[in-house]
Design a protein around this motif. Structure first.
Motif, PDB file in Angstrom:
ATOM      1  N   ALA A 145       0.654  -1.229  -0.047  1.00 22.28           N
ATOM      2  CA  ALA A 145       0.063   0.274   0.027  1.00 22.28           C
ATOM      3  C   ALA A 145       0.931   1.199   0.115  1.00 22.28           C
ATOM      4  O   ALA A 145       0.376   2.347  -0.326  1.00 22.28           O
ATOM      5  N   LYS A 146       2.177   1.133   0.523  1.00 26.28           N
ATOM      6  CA  LYS A 146       3.058   2.068   0.392  1.00 26.28           C
ATOM      7  C   LYS A 146       4.064   1.980  -0.519  1.00 26.28           C
ATOM      8  O   LYS A 146       4.778   0.939  -0.465  1.00 26.28           O
ATOM      9  N   LEU A 147       4.296   2.717  -1.376  1.00 21.19           N
ATOM     10  CA  LEU A 147       5.066   2.665  -2.564  1.00 21.19           C
ATOM     11  C   LEU A 147       6.106   3.973  -2.742  1.00 21.19           C
ATOM     12  O   LEU A 147       5.880   5.133  -2.451  1.00 21.19           O
ATOM     13  N   GLY A 148       7.548   3.655  -3.003  1.00 16.52           N
ATOM     14  CA  GLY A 148       8.158   4.679  -3.327  1.00 16.52           C
ATOM     15  C   GLY A 148       8.990   4.810  -4.703  1.00 16.52           C
ATOM     16  O   GLY A 148       8.944   3.579  -5.163  1.00 16.52           O
ATOM     17  N   LEU A 149       9.266   5.750  -5.398  1.00 10.87           N
ATOM     18  CA  LEU A 149       9.862   5.942  -6.371  1.00 10.87           C
ATOM     19  C   LEU A 149      10.991   6.787  -6.315  1.00 10.87           C
ATOM     20  O   LEU A 149      10.943   8.210  -6.111  1.00 10.87           O
ATOM     21  N   ARG A 150      12.174   6.321  -6.747  1.00 11.48           N
ATOM     22  CA  ARG A 150      13.449   7.141  -6.544  1.00 11.48           C
ATOM     23  C   ARG A 150      13.918   7.337  -7.963  1.00 11.48           C
ATOM     24  O   ARG A 150      14.323   6.440  -8.809  1.00 11.48           O
ATOM     25  N   VAL A 151      14.025   8.586  -8.251  1.00  8.30           N
ATOM     26  CA  VAL A 151      14.196   9.043  -9.547  1.00  8.30           C
ATOM     27  C   VAL A 151      15.837   9.684  -9.617  1.00  8.30           C
ATOM     28  O   VAL A 151      16.289  10.671  -8.794  1.00  8.30           O
ATOM     29  N   THR A 152      16.656   9.367 -10.319  1.00  7.28           N
ATOM     30  CA  THR A 152      17.964   9.812 -10.710  1.00  7.28           C
ATOM     31  C   THR A 152      18.234  10.581 -11.948  1.00  7.28           C
ATOM     32  O   THR A 152      18.133   9.954 -12.995  1.00  7.28           O
ATOM     33  N   LEU A 153      18.785  11.785 -12.034  1.00  8.28           N
ATOM     34  CA  LEU A 153      19.127  12.445 -12.827  1.00  8.28           C
ATOM     35  C   LEU A 153      20.564  13.121 -13.154  1.00  8.28           C
ATOM     36  O   LEU A 153      20.751  13.942 -12.227  1.00  8.28           O
ATOM     37  N   GLU A 154      21.463  12.604 -13.676  1.00 10.44           N
ATOM     38  CA  GLU A 154      22.831  12.817 -13.655  1.00 10.44           C
ATOM     39  C   GLU A 154      23.262  12.877 -15.054  1.00 10.44           C
ATOM     40  O   GLU A 154      22.524  12.256 -15.996  1.00 10.44           O
ATOM     41  N   SER A 155      24.589  13.416 -15.292  1.00 10.66           N
ATOM     42  CA  SER A 155      25.112  13.627 -16.405  1.00 10.66           C
ATOM     43  C   SER A 155      25.222  12.261 -17.043  1.00 10.66           C
ATOM     44  O   SER A 155      25.125  11.904 -18.301  1.00 10.66           O
ATOM     45  N   ASP A 156      25.501  11.233 -16.333  1.00  5.95           N
ATOM     46  CA  ASP A 156      25.962   9.641 -16.884  1.00  5.95           C
ATOM     47  C   ASP A 156      25.082   8.974 -16.573  1.00  5.95           C
ATOM     48  O   ASP A 156      25.331   7.525 -16.595  1.00  5.95           O
ATOM     49  N   GLN A 157      23.999   9.169 -15.777  1.00  7.25           N
ATOM     50  CA  GLN A 157      22.998   8.239 -15.191  1.00  7.25           C
ATOM     51  C   GLN A 157      21.695   8.866 -15.263  1.00  7.25           C
ATOM     52  O   GLN A 157      21.415   9.732 -14.585  1.00  7.25           O
ATOM     53  N   VAL A 158      20.699   8.065 -15.856  1.00  6.24           N
ATOM     54  CA  VAL A 158      19.212   8.703 -15.804  1.00  6.24           C
ATOM     55  C   VAL A 158      18.421   7.461 -15.684  1.00  6.24           C
ATOM     56  O   VAL A 158      18.542   6.228 -16.291  1.00  6.24           O
ATOM     57  N   ILE A 168      10.068   6.320 -18.303  1.00  6.88           N
ATOM     58  CA  ILE A 168      11.409   6.646 -19.010  1.00  6.88           C
ATOM     59  C   ILE A 168      11.233   7.830 -19.898  1.00  6.88           C
ATOM     60  O   ILE A 168      12.186   8.990 -19.751  1.00  6.88           O
ATOM     61  N   PRO A 169      10.219   7.976 -20.826  1.00  5.87           N
ATOM     62  CA  PRO A 169      10.083   9.290 -21.535  1.00  5.87           C
ATOM     63  C   PRO A 169      10.090  10.589 -20.681  1.00  5.87           C
ATOM     64  O   PRO A 169      10.881  11.693 -21.021  1.00  5.87           O
ATOM     65  N   VAL A 170       9.348  10.567 -19.487  1.00  7.18           N
ATOM     66  CA  VAL A 170       9.263  11.609 -18.590  1.00  7.18           C
ATOM     67  C   VAL A 170      10.506  12.119 -17.942  1.00  7.18           C
ATOM     68  O   VAL A 170      10.794  13.091 -17.853  1.00  7.18           O
ATOM     69  N   ILE A 171      11.215  11.081 -17.775  1.00 11.31           N
ATOM     70  CA  ILE A 171      12.505  11.186 -16.714  1.00 11.31           C
ATOM     71  C   ILE A 171      13.570  11.918 -17.891  1.00 11.31           C
ATOM     72  O   ILE A 171      14.278  12.588 -17.368  1.00 11.31           O
ATOM     73  N   HIS A 172      13.636  11.399 -19.148  1.00  8.95           N
ATOM     74  CA  HIS A 172      14.589  11.682 -20.062  1.00  8.95           C
ATOM     75  C   HIS A 172      14.401  13.305 -20.301  1.00  8.95           C
ATOM     76  O   HIS A 172      15.268  13.896 -20.536  1.00  8.95           O
ATOM     77  N   ARG A 173      13.011  13.528 -20.363  1.00  7.72           N
ATOM     78  CA  ARG A 173      12.847  15.113 -20.791  1.00  7.72           C
ATOM     79  C   ARG A 173      13.309  15.965 -19.438  1.00  7.72           C
ATOM     80  O   ARG A 173      13.710  16.917 -19.740  1.00  7.72           O
ATOM     81  N   GLY A 174      13.188  15.339 -18.290  1.00  6.79           N
ATOM     82  CA  GLY A 174      13.783  16.079 -16.991  1.00  6.79           C
ATOM     83  C   GLY A 174      15.223  16.221 -17.171  1.00  6.79           C
ATOM     84  O   GLY A 174      15.659  17.135 -16.804  1.00  6.79           O
ATOM     85  N   ALA A 175      15.984  15.208 -17.562  1.00  7.85           N
ATOM     86  CA  ALA A 175      17.420  15.360 -17.818  1.00  7.85           C
ATOM     87  C   ALA A 175      17.764  16.114 -18.617  1.00  7.85           C
ATOM     88  O   ALA A 175      18.884  16.884 -18.446  1.00  7.85           O
ATOM     89  N   CYS A 176      17.014  16.614 -19.482  1.00  9.99           N
ATOM     90  CA  CYS A 176      17.342  17.691 -20.388  1.00  9.99           C
ATOM     91  C   CYS A 176      17.249  19.220 -19.781  1.00  9.99           C
ATOM     92  O   CYS A 176      17.803  19.927 -20.486  1.00  9.99           O
ATOM     93  N   GLN A 177      16.659  19.183 -18.854  1.00  6.75           N
ATOM     94  CA  GLN A 177      16.471  20.501 -18.035  1.00  6.75           C
ATOM     95  C   GLN A 177      17.569  20.739 -17.051  1.00  6.75           C
ATOM     96  O   GLN A 177      17.683  21.870 -16.583  1.00  6.75           O
ATOM     97  N   LEU A 178      18.715  19.812 -16.852  1.00 10.95           N
ATOM     98  CA  LEU A 178      19.529  19.910 -15.863  1.00 10.95           C
ATOM     99  C   LEU A 178      20.511  21.091 -16.245  1.00 10.95           C
ATOM    100  O   LEU A 178      20.733  21.281 -17.544  1.00 10.95           O
ATOM    101  N   SER A 179      21.070  21.691 -15.230  1.00  9.79           N
ATOM    102  CA  SER A 179      21.896  22.890 -15.526  1.00  9.79           C
ATOM    103  C   SER A 179      23.164  22.479 -14.938  1.00  9.79           C
ATOM    104  O   SER A 179      24.274  22.593 -15.459  1.00  9.79           O
TER     105      SER A 179
END
Length: 427
Positions: free
Chosen positions: A362-375, A399-410
């Protein structure tokens, strides 16, 4: 389908909820005071996963204190039932511990009649009282909170509420007698010598006249500390606080050093006591203590098959070589990214809500990593990763949502963990 979250109340330590009608067989039951356990024994109790609160039943005469100065009520309950700092059980039909307000210093500091103002509180600020020495300790990371509180105060009086002092072995308690008068007592940890006593508030009054012969005067007033100083000392004190500098005041007669006492204002290390104590990740059991998180009150949710999955919180995990999480150039980008990720997660698991709930997830976790060499992402429940037949749907949606987020990394990585709950839809 998506829907908006129903309105509700957020409960925190020393928060409250009140009744408008008879409850548990009495119209005199006024509500609950909510407390986080500290020194009480929890042995043999069936407890949920942290964080959790205990609700202690209140009488109607006690509700003004629960609303305006709850630490006084918490400690008074502790004194009554000899539990430090308070009991974790309720007693029905008991006699109220407070009655008509009467003559208390609190009538000058809080509005117990119309509830328009109360004592300012700074998280982590505590008062240590020892023999001939009182220390007001302020966490360095609470500077902005202190400035807001000080700027709202009267220029001749500086008064603030203190937090429960977990480093003390005793605490001042305010008792209201049957005749309505207030007196000071102390409550202490069982079988432990009293060395440091905590207080519930402090007041600096700039009314002392230089010609009085006193450098300053300190006294215990109910469950707090009063320090009378000259107007000139008040100006210097306020400037020291603005400059984030320690400050000391000598109290007593100028010509009697042996009987003098000292009041110290000290800036101490950052306060982390309020960050997710005892909380662990549902993905892999990783401790989330000291990790900054944000509660989500109107976040994404998705309904299907009599169940609803709701996003409730996001943690901003720190990377190994950085002191602070960063990465996205604009805070609004963070908000958009987390909302998009949460929505995608809810959509992907929508068809599986019934099965997940039945399997105890009933309790779920989602860990998202956005790095230059790891998404990428990790998803799990009860300390275990989700099974492959759930992950296939997550891959195609997330995965498409996360990759779009990676493009916003400064610069730098972004690692965040979102928490979701699957709940029953109430008809």
């Amino acid at each position: 389908m998506f829907s908006s979250s129903p309105p509700g109340n957020v409960l925190t330590h020393l928060g409250h909820s009140f009744f408008t009608q008879s409850f548990l067989g009495s119209r005199e039951h006024g509500g609950f005071l909510y407390v986080t356990p500290s020194f009480q024994s929890l042995q043999d109790l069936m407890l949920p996963n942290p964080p959790y609160l205990f609700g202690v039943l209140l009488q109607k005469w006690e509700t003004p204190w629960a609303k305006m100065f709850p630490i006084r009520l918490m400690l008074r309950l502790g004194a009554e039932y000899r539990f430090y700092p308070c009991p974790l059980f309720s007693v029905r039909f008991r006699k109220p511990l407070f009655g008509e307000t009467g003559h208390t210093i609190m009538t000058l500091l809080v509005d117990l009649r119309n509830y328009q103002y109360t004592l300012s509180m700074v998280k982590g600020l505590v008062v240590d009282m020892e023999v001939k020495k009182t220390c007001i300790k302020i966490p360095s990371n609470r500077y902005n909170e202190l400035m807001k509180a000080m700027n709202k105060s009267n220029e001749h009086v500086l008064a603030m509420g203190a937090c429960f002092n977990e480093q003390a072995d005793s605490h001042l308690v305010c008792i209201q007698n049957d005749d309505g008068n207030y007196q000071t007592q102390a409550i202490s940890i069982h079988h432990q010598p009293r060395k440091v006593t905590g207080a519930c508030f402090f007041v600096f009054s700039g009314s002392l006249k230089a010609a009085s012969g006193y450098l300053a005067k300190t006294s215990i007033v109910e469950d707090g500390v009063m320090v009378q100083i000259t107007a000139e000392t008040m100006d210097v004190l306020r400037q020291a606080l603005r400059d984030m500098k320690d400050f000391s005041i000598t109290c007593g007669w100028a010509d009697q050093e042996d009987s003098q006492e000292h009041v110290h204002i000290q800036w101490i290390d950052d306060d982390h006591n309020f960050f997710n104590k005892g909380v662990i990740s549902p993905i892999d059991g990783k401790s989330m203590e000291f990790i900054t998180s944000v509660k989500i009150f109107h976040g994404s949710e998705f309904k299907a098959n009599g169940k609803v999955i709701r996003w409730t919180e996001v943690f901003f995990l720190q990377s190994d070589d950085q002191d602070q999480p960063n990465g996205l150039s604009d805070p609004a980008d963070h908000s958009r990214l987390t909302e998009n990720v949460a929505r995608a997660f809810c959509v992907a698991l929508g068809p599986h809500l019934k099965l997940l709930k039945e399997d105890g997830m009933a309790k779920l976790g989602l860990r998202v990593t956005l790095e230059s060499d790891q998404v990428g992402y990790l998803a799990g429940s009860n300390g275990q990763p989700l099974l492959s037949h759930y992950l296939s749907d997550l891959d195609s949606t997330l995965i498409p949502v996360i990759h779009r987020g990676a493009c916003q990394l400064s610069e730098g990585p972004v690692v965040m963990e979102l928490v979701f709950y699957i709940l029953e839809i109430l008809s």
